[in-house]
Design a protein around this motif. Sequence first.
Motif, short mmCIF file in Angstrom:
data_model
loop_
_atom_site.label_atom_id
_atom_site.label_comp_id
_atom_site.label_asym_id
_atom_site.label_seq_id
_atom_site.Cartn_x
_atom_site.Cartn_y
_atom_site.Cartn_z
N SER A 91 0.83 -1.21 0.00
CA SER A 91 0.00 0.00 0.00
C SER A 91 0.87 1.26 0.00
N PHE A 92 1.86 1.28 0.88
CA PHE A 92 2.72 2.46 0.95
C PHE A 92 3.61 2.59 -0.28
N TRP A 93 3.96 1.44 -0.85
CA TRP A 93 4.72 1.47 -2.11
C TRP A 93 3.95 2.29 -3.14
N CYS A 141 -9.77 -1.29 -4.02
CA CYS A 141 -8.63 -1.89 -4.70
C CYS A 141 -8.05 -3.00 -3.84
N ASP A 142 -7.32 -3.88 -4.49
CA ASP A 142 -6.48 -4.83 -3.78
C ASP A 142 -5.06 -4.27 -3.85
N PRO A 143 -4.47 -3.89 -2.71
CA PRO A 143 -3.14 -3.25 -2.77
C PRO A 143 -2.08 -4.17 -3.37
N VAL A 182 -12.82 8.28 -1.38
CA VAL A 182 -12.38 7.23 -0.46
C VAL A 182 -11.94 6.05 -1.31
N VAL A 183 -10.73 5.57 -1.07
CA VAL A 183 -10.26 4.37 -1.75
C VAL A 183 -9.98 3.32 -0.68
N ILE A 184 -10.69 2.21 -0.77
CA ILE A 184 -10.51 1.15 0.22
C ILE A 184 -9.50 0.15 -0.33
N PHE A 185 -8.39 0.02 0.37
CA PHE A 185 -7.37 -0.97 0.01
C PHE A 185 -7.72 -2.24 0.80
N ARG A 186 -8.26 -3.22 0.12
CA ARG A 186 -8.75 -4.39 0.84
C ARG A 186 -7.80 -5.58 0.67
#
Lengths: 645, 371
Positions: free
Chosen positions: A396-398, A536-538, A560-564
């Motif tokens: 995610s942070f990448w 999204c899928d991170p 809002v973006v949900i990284f699931r």
Amino acid sequence: MSRIIQGAPGEHHLFMGNEAIARGALEAGISVAAGYPGTPSSEIIENLAADASETDVYVEWSANEKVAAEVAAAASFAGLRALCVMKQNGVNVASDFLLHLAGGGTRGGMVLVPCDDPGALSSINEGESRHFARLLEVPLLEPGDFQEAKDMIKWAFELSEQIGNMVMVRSVTRLSHASGDVELGKIPESDAKARFRHTGFILDPEQGAMTSAPVGYKHALQQEKLQKAEALFEDAPFNTYTGPENPELLVITSSACHLYSREAIGILGLENRAGLLKLGTTWPLPRQLVRAHLEKCGRVLVVEEVIPFLEENIKVLAAELAPEIGAKTFYAKRDGTLPATGEMNPDHVICALAAIFNLEYRSAPEQYTEKAKLCVLAGAPGRDLTFCPGCPHRASFWTLHNVLALDNREGFVCGDIGCYSMGMRETGFYTLKTMHAMGSGTGIASGFGKLDRFGMDQSIVAVSGDSTFFHAVLPGLVNAVHHGSNFTLVIFDNSGTAMTGFQPHPGLEVDAMGKPAPPLDIAGICQAIGAKVSVCDPFDLENTRDTMLETLDDRQGVNVVIFRQSCALSPEKKGKPRYEMHLDQKVCMGENCGCNKLCTRVFKCPGLNWDEKNQAARIDEVICAGCGVCADICPAGAITKKEAG
Amino acid sequence: MQVFGPSELLEDVLNAGLCIGCGACVNLCPYFRSYKGKTAMLFPCSRETGRCHAFCPKTEVDLDALSTAVCGSPYSGSPTGTYQQVFMARAGEGAGNGDFQDGGTVSALMKFALESNMIDGAVLTGRNGLVPAPGLTTSAREVPAFASSKYTAAPTLAALNDGFNRGFRQMGVVGTPCQLTAVAQMRTNPLQDANFADPVALTIGLFCTWALDTRGLLAFAQKRAPGEQIRKMHVPPPPAGIIVLETDTRTLEIPLEEIRPLVPAGCRICPDMTAEWADLSVGAMEGKAGWNTLIVRTAKGNSLVRKAAVARYLELADFPRENWKDLETAAADKKRRAFEKARQDGTVNAEAGCRAALRVDPRTLEKMTAD
């Protein structure tokens, strides 16, 4: 079933401090326990939850600490005994309610257990909860060992019912997370019945409405309760004195510092010169008891952590008593005898005592100390805090780091509280630029997102975990949408309160006791609030990058973006890699132009390391979690992934 | 030619505001990427030498060394560089039609080069709204989709580097002078690494006096024509002094003065108007709408032009002498302005131990900047 309900009265068990507290609550016959996860407090509710089906106690992980306090208070209003648990800064969250609760009083016993974290071992603050006792004007107890941790809880419930108000029992990391011998008592059979009586006269504490108004009357009543508590504290079994009748120095201490002080006095052989007054009831101070000891000694050392709470309270008492007992010389934090911040330890106390008694003391020969320093510098590998192998936060942070670099407007991320707080460090590519309280990332972003009128054109991102979202993000998000703030909120939905041990939250299908619960849909909530939502899928780096670039460009209100993606340590994932990973060292570009060790120098998943001999990366198969992300960042195609069978 | 690494590139070009976003450093490695006309460094790289720095047309460009490598002799400083012949040209009937800026010469030549297998892929620059969209195509049929001038600094070479990564080794590149300066440096394989051998078989340069910053132009267009799509841009020859933006419904004429602030600082030290390091250079033809100026610089370029003409992909005509004079004057002016600016900034022939944007024999420099 956890081990805290096993064992007959009189048996001795090795209990962690938090287990002792939970056992104490059961022995006190509680009916309700509520809290919000936070180190070092979490095991108390966890243990009670694990036994809920046996004990008939209703246990919940509340959405936040304020709600937990309200849930516990309701039980008290209905005549039941209720325990409320949180970490130190949770009390800040709950404090608004707690102030009103303390003003209005309680019925069934209500005990608040805050677990403080001196030294911030698992926190980003070492704020402490003791001063809340003074602020809220409620009694404060501090257990000094594991037996007391259990016994004091039971005593606190009795006290709460005697005075008709909440009682605080404060623990610290070294008590909550260390273990010691505990003699068990009896867990009573439960026949609790709940009924909220509200039809009586408004000022009737047992039959009337529950509130802190009328303030003039209730506040005076509250202080009477406090005086009653002080009177009971004079004979409390948790205040002890060891040492000579007329010591040269009186050491006053509480909590885990009592153990450090005892050890320090022992090591320096001062048993016949220094007296140790260990207080278990630290607010309000038992005036007569403290006076009796102050009278016999002109010099006082106060040992506590973190802020000089006990020191100041004792000094006030000493000043009031000075005409009768004379002026005292104090050694503590305010004069620099003991450090003003961080954890206390036996060494600090030894140094303080040695200075006061003018003693030579060396914890180790000088030569040894010097050599040890050298060895540490040369021999110990640098180990920064890092995300686990397969942690979704690294991916995610990448992406967040890269999209903000591509966006090229000096954009930044407002951080929040969770494992992802480490995004401020190398493991998160230094992506977080603000970090404060639970939910603050969104609130701060909401503010930044209104500064465009002052020429601010930087891209703004806030991050939050799924549990944090329910805890404190919602008001910030509502505020942002209503005021047309421009930013992107990324919710790292890893399916649980991962940092503190996968406690369930309102987004999950199960509650603290393991019973089915209706899950709340984060995406649906955000949509209903009026934010634009995508998911999204991170681990899908390309799609996540494109989605983020699009939202950064939008600049019209809140996205809002949900990284699931579940936590790598989550029970359903742990030990079950999705991919078998393979690294072909012949293809690896290593330090050459075109790569320069991207995976081991920058991405830095612990599952990848640098093979000096072959000058190529390699996969540590023992710890690789098989998330597959490194295959997608390798510029040479040296890393490949295959669906695990 | 001195080669440094990514840290120096970051310091001397990206952070110094000299990057023109040509894409030469992009896609060589995981560190440099281009987005919406801007090049970004994602993570620090500790290498002391790198292709990123070696290829960049805005740092340590040694014109004498480059000219020796490409033309066999040191940089002469002549306004339009080394060339063999100049033509008026336009697409012939064999090349088909397209939405050409002028005569369609470039599209015709690239189509022919692809069809005759002179190149295995064509690196071209299309457009997505106002954002330049480079691409590599192997199909002659797709070439016209990339036609027409962009006027925005484009990361065309990101597509070239991507093609290299995908195994293309005979690519044809159409680029602006800065881009082809980078390609010329790339072709000398400055790191002397066999893995990075010359992947380019043909270069066609586009005349250029300046480009516009993509994000700057996007913001400008949003202000001047909110919500409208810019379909085509066009700068009529002097003394018009305007840029023409065509939207779906109208034509906006904007004084050049208004868009000059959108010219990247890196353009101001560019000494090359006619793409001197290319096999062929193509530009507009003043006073002759529908035709191009075509400069043939190398034997390879000459051979392509001849064959394309025979195959009727290209129509050639004699180039009027007076036009050449104007062109040389304009090119010499650009050179003089660029070197004067670089001298002012201290970025030409920096002192020993310091890095420079441009290096050239001081005598040649004197000649070019003399009034």
